[in-house]
Write an enzyme that holds these catalytic residues in place. Structure first.
Site, PDB file in Angstrom:
ATOM      1  N   HIS A  52       0.859  -1.181   0.000  1.00  0.00           N
ATOM      2  CA  HIS A  52       0.000   0.000   0.000  1.00  0.00           C
ATOM      3  C   HIS A  52       0.896   1.231   0.000  1.00  0.00           C
ATOM      4  O   HIS A  52       2.062   1.177   0.430  1.00  0.00           O
ATOM      5  CB  HIS A  52      -0.888   0.018   1.238  1.00  0.00           C
ATOM      6  CG  HIS A  52      -1.986  -0.997   1.192  1.00  0.00           C
ATOM      7  ND1 HIS A  52      -3.032  -0.979   2.085  1.00  0.00           N
ATOM      8  CD2 HIS A  52      -2.209  -2.061   0.377  1.00  0.00           C
ATOM      9  CE1 HIS A  52      -3.855  -1.980   1.824  1.00  0.00           C
ATOM     10  NE2 HIS A  52      -3.376  -2.653   0.787  1.00  0.00           N
ATOM     11  N   GLU A  88       1.084   3.768   1.889  1.00  0.00           N
ATOM     12  CA  GLU A  88       1.627   4.116   3.207  1.00  0.00           C
ATOM     13  C   GLU A  88       2.835   3.238   3.547  1.00  0.00           C
ATOM     14  O   GLU A  88       3.850   3.734   4.039  1.00  0.00           O
ATOM     15  CB  GLU A  88       0.551   3.950   4.287  1.00  0.00           C
ATOM     16  CG  GLU A  88      -0.652   4.833   4.102  1.00  0.00           C
ATOM     17  CD  GLU A  88      -1.791   4.215   3.285  1.00  0.00           C
ATOM     18  OE1 GLU A  88      -2.932   4.652   3.462  1.00  0.00           O
ATOM     19  OE2 GLU A  88      -1.527   3.295   2.475  1.00  0.00           O
ATOM     20  N   CYS A 111      -5.973   1.710   6.281  1.00  0.00           N
ATOM     21  CA  CYS A 111      -6.590   0.438   6.659  1.00  0.00           C
ATOM     22  C   CYS A 111      -5.896  -0.070   7.933  1.00  0.00           C
ATOM     23  O   CYS A 111      -4.941   0.532   8.416  1.00  0.00           O
ATOM     24  CB  CYS A 111      -6.439  -0.577   5.524  1.00  0.00           C
ATOM     25  SG  CYS A 111      -4.735  -1.120   5.244  1.00  0.00           S
ATOM     26  N   CYS A 156      -2.061  -0.770   7.479  1.00  0.00           N
ATOM     27  CA  CYS A 156      -1.262   0.456   7.416  1.00  0.00           C
ATOM     28  C   CYS A 156      -1.231   1.158   8.761  1.00  0.00           C
ATOM     29  O   CYS A 156      -0.192   1.670   9.179  1.00  0.00           O
ATOM     30  CB  CYS A 156      -1.790   1.372   6.323  1.00  0.00           C
ATOM     31  SG  CYS A 156      -1.515   0.698   4.665  1.00  0.00           S
TER      32      CYS A 156
END
Length: 152
Positions: free
Chosen positions: A55, A57, A85, A88
């Site tokens: 992701h 992040e 999420c 993360c």
């Protein structure tokens, strides 16, 4: 931190998100700063890397940690175009990122106010400050356009 500065950095995160869009990744971008310095950028790369942990992040956290030579990112701010999420958020807590600034809310899997409020739970040994909704319309529109295009 001024709203204008937050918006300016979120605009840079949107540039990262557009990079993801261009390679058919979910368009999410992230920036990590220390003070006024950008120390890393990232965008979603889960599909192209065959790695569900890539992701925006996480990509940005990895780059920042490598740049400063420490897995602890104390006194940093993570800007992301989409509410983090659970995965993360866990990485953010473990990295000791001081502040999260995000754009679009994620009603299905956002953990900083939408689906759940992990940042308000007393279950972690670190609590980053959370600011949501910065350039929310722009961040949301990019995601909506991406998924609309994918459905067509």
């Amino acid at each position: 931190m001024s709203n204008q500065k937050q918006e300016n950095i979120m605009k840079l995160a949107l540039i990262e998100a557009r990079k993801a869009y261009e390679v058919n990744e979910v368009p999410v971008g992230a920036i990590i700063t220390i003070g006024n310095e950008i120390i890393s950028t990232g965008y979603n790369q889960s599909i192209s890397s065959n790695d569900s942990t890539c992701h925006a992040e996480i990509v940005s956290i990895r780059k920042a940690s490598n740049k400063i030579g420490n897995y602890r990112l104390i006194d940093t701010t993570l800007y992301t175009t989409l509410e983090p999420c659970a995965m993360c958020y866990g990485a953010i807590v473990h990295a000791r990122i001081s502040r999260i600034v995000f754009g679009a809310y994620d009603q299905k899997s956002g953990v900083c106010g939408s689906a759940i409020k992990l940042h308000e739970k007393n279950i972690f040994n670190h609590k980053p400050k959370v600011i949501g909704g910065v350039l929310e319309k722009e961040c949301s529109l990019l995601l909506k356009d991406f998924f609309k295009e994918r459905r067509n």
